[in-house]
Write an enzyme that holds these catalytic residues in place. Structure first.
Site, PDB file in Angstrom:
ATOM      1  N   ASP A 231       0.865  -1.181   0.000  1.00 22.35           N
ATOM      2  CA  ASP A 231       0.000   0.000   0.000  1.00 22.35           C
ATOM      3  C   ASP A 231       0.906   1.237   0.000  1.00 22.35           C
ATOM      4  OD1 ASP A 231      -1.994   1.863   0.285  1.00 22.35           O
ATOM      5  OD2 ASP A 231      -3.006   0.861   1.927  1.00 22.35           O
TER       6      ASP A 231
ATOM      7  N   ASN B 264      -1.574  13.194  -6.352  1.00 25.13           N
ATOM      8  CA  ASN B 264      -2.772  13.510  -7.135  1.00 25.13           C
ATOM      9  C   ASN B 264      -3.288  14.896  -6.814  1.00 25.13           C
ATOM     10  OD1 ASN B 264      -3.114  11.271  -8.785  1.00 25.13           O
ATOM     11  ND2 ASN B 264      -4.346  10.155  -7.310  1.00 25.13           N
TER      12      ASN B 264
ATOM     13  N   HIS C 140      -3.842  14.018 -11.754  1.00 26.13           N
ATOM     14  CA  HIS C 140      -3.894  12.575 -11.996  1.00 26.13           C
ATOM     15  C   HIS C 140      -2.799  12.102 -12.951  1.00 26.13           C
ATOM     16  CE1 HIS C 140      -7.431  11.620  -9.658  1.00 26.13           C
ATOM     17  NE2 HIS C 140      -8.040  12.686 -10.150  1.00 26.13           N
TER      18      HIS C 140
ATOM     19  N   ASP D 202      -0.570   8.983 -12.196  1.00 24.20           N
ATOM     20  CA  ASP D 202      -0.436   7.850 -13.115  1.00 24.20           C
ATOM     21  C   ASP D 202       1.035   7.558 -13.403  1.00 24.20           C
ATOM     22  OD1 ASP D 202      -3.160   7.637 -13.201  1.00 24.20           O
ATOM     23  OD2 ASP D 202      -3.386   8.456 -15.234  1.00 24.20           O
TER      24      ASP D 202
ATOM     25  N   ASP E  75      -3.957   2.682  -5.449  1.00 20.70           N
ATOM     26  CA  ASP E  75      -2.538   2.785  -5.093  1.00 20.70           C
ATOM     27  C   ASP E  75      -2.090   1.542  -4.321  1.00 20.70           C
ATOM     28  OD1 ASP E  75      -3.926   3.251  -2.774  1.00 20.70           O
ATOM     29  OD2 ASP E  75      -2.725   4.968  -2.135  1.00 20.70           O
TER      30      ASP E  75
END
Length: 205
Positions: A86, A94, A99, A103, A129
Site C-alpha cells: 500500500d 494527485n 492525476h 499515473d 494505489d
C-alpha cells in the site's frame, strides 16, 4: 507461424478441399489466409482481460485465477507467500500534481516492483494505489527479503514533474500460505491485516 518468401513470419490459417470429392486421387487444393491481425487482436484482448492497462501489471482477475490454482494444489503448492503493498503519501501527488502525475508514479512503482522479483512471480495492481505480489515456491524469510527490496525500491523513486519532484513510501504486509487455510480470501485478509498493522504503527515498513 509461417514463413514468407522474403523471410518474414506470419500467422496463417491453412484450409484444404478436394479437387473432386468423388475422386480423392485427384488431389487437394490448399489455401493459406494471413490471419496475423486477427491473432494479434485476440492476444490483445486476452492480455487486457488479465492486466491493468495503466501499469501493465496483472489485475485482480489474474490474481484470483492464480490463487485458485494454488489452493486447488494444496499442499503441493507450498511454500508460497502473498505480499500486499500500500503506497504511502500517494494522495498528495494527485492533489498537487494532478492525476497525470499520479499515473506516472504508479507506472514507476510497478516498474520498480518488477525489478525486485523473479520472472515467474506475479506483480498485481489490486486497486488505486495498492499492489500485491504472489511468490510461489518461496519461503517466508525470502519473501521478507523481497518485501524489503520492494520497499526500498519504491522509496527510492524520484519523479520529476514540472518544477517539483515527487516520491512515495510503501507499507507492506506478508502472509504465508498454510495447508489448512480455508480460502484465498482468508490468505488475502492475513496479508491485508499485516499491511494495516504497518500503517497503524507509522508506515514505511
Amino acid at each position: 507461424p509461417m514463413l514468407r518468401a522474403n523471410g518474414s513470419r506470419f500467422w496463417g490459417q491453412l484450409r484444404g478441399r478436394p479437387v473432386d470429392p468423388a475422386a480423392p486421387e485427384a488431389g487437394t487444393i490448399w489455401t493459406i489466409s494471413d490471419v496475423t491481425d486477427q491473432v494479434a487482436a485476440r492476444d490483445r484482448l486476452e492480455w487486457s482481460a488479465t492486466h491493468d492497462p495503466l501499469t501493465g501489471a496483472a489485475n485482480r482477475k489474474a490474481l484470483d485465477l492464480r490463487l485458485a490454482r494454488l489452493f486447488d494444489s494444496l499442499p503441493g503448492s507450498l511454500p508460497a507467500e502473498l505480499v500486499v503493498i500500500d503506497l504511502d503519501h500517494f494522495k498528495a501527488i494527485n492533489d498537487s500534481g494532478g492525476h497525470a502525475a499520479g499515473d506516472a508514479m504508479l507506472k514507476a512503482v510497478a516498474q520498480a516492483i518488477g525489478h525486485c522479483v523473479r520472472a515467474g512471480d506475479l506483480v498485481v495492481r489490486t486497486g488505486g494505489d495498492e499492489f500485491a505480489l504472489l511468490l510461489e515456491q518461496c519461503t517466508h524469510d525470502a519473501a521478507l527479503r523481497v518485501a524489503e527490496s520492494v520497499r526500498a525500491a519504491i522509496s527510492g523513486i524520484v519523479l520529476p514533474w514540472g518544477q517539483r519532484s515527487y516520491s512515495v513510501g510503501a507499507s507492506i504486509g506478508v502472509a504465508s500460505l498454510q495447508a489448512d487455510m480455508p480460502s484465498p480470501q482468508a490468505w488475502l485478509a492475513e496479508a491485508d491485516a499485516a499491511c494495516y498493522a504497518v500503517k497503524a504503527t507509522g508506515r514505511g515498513a
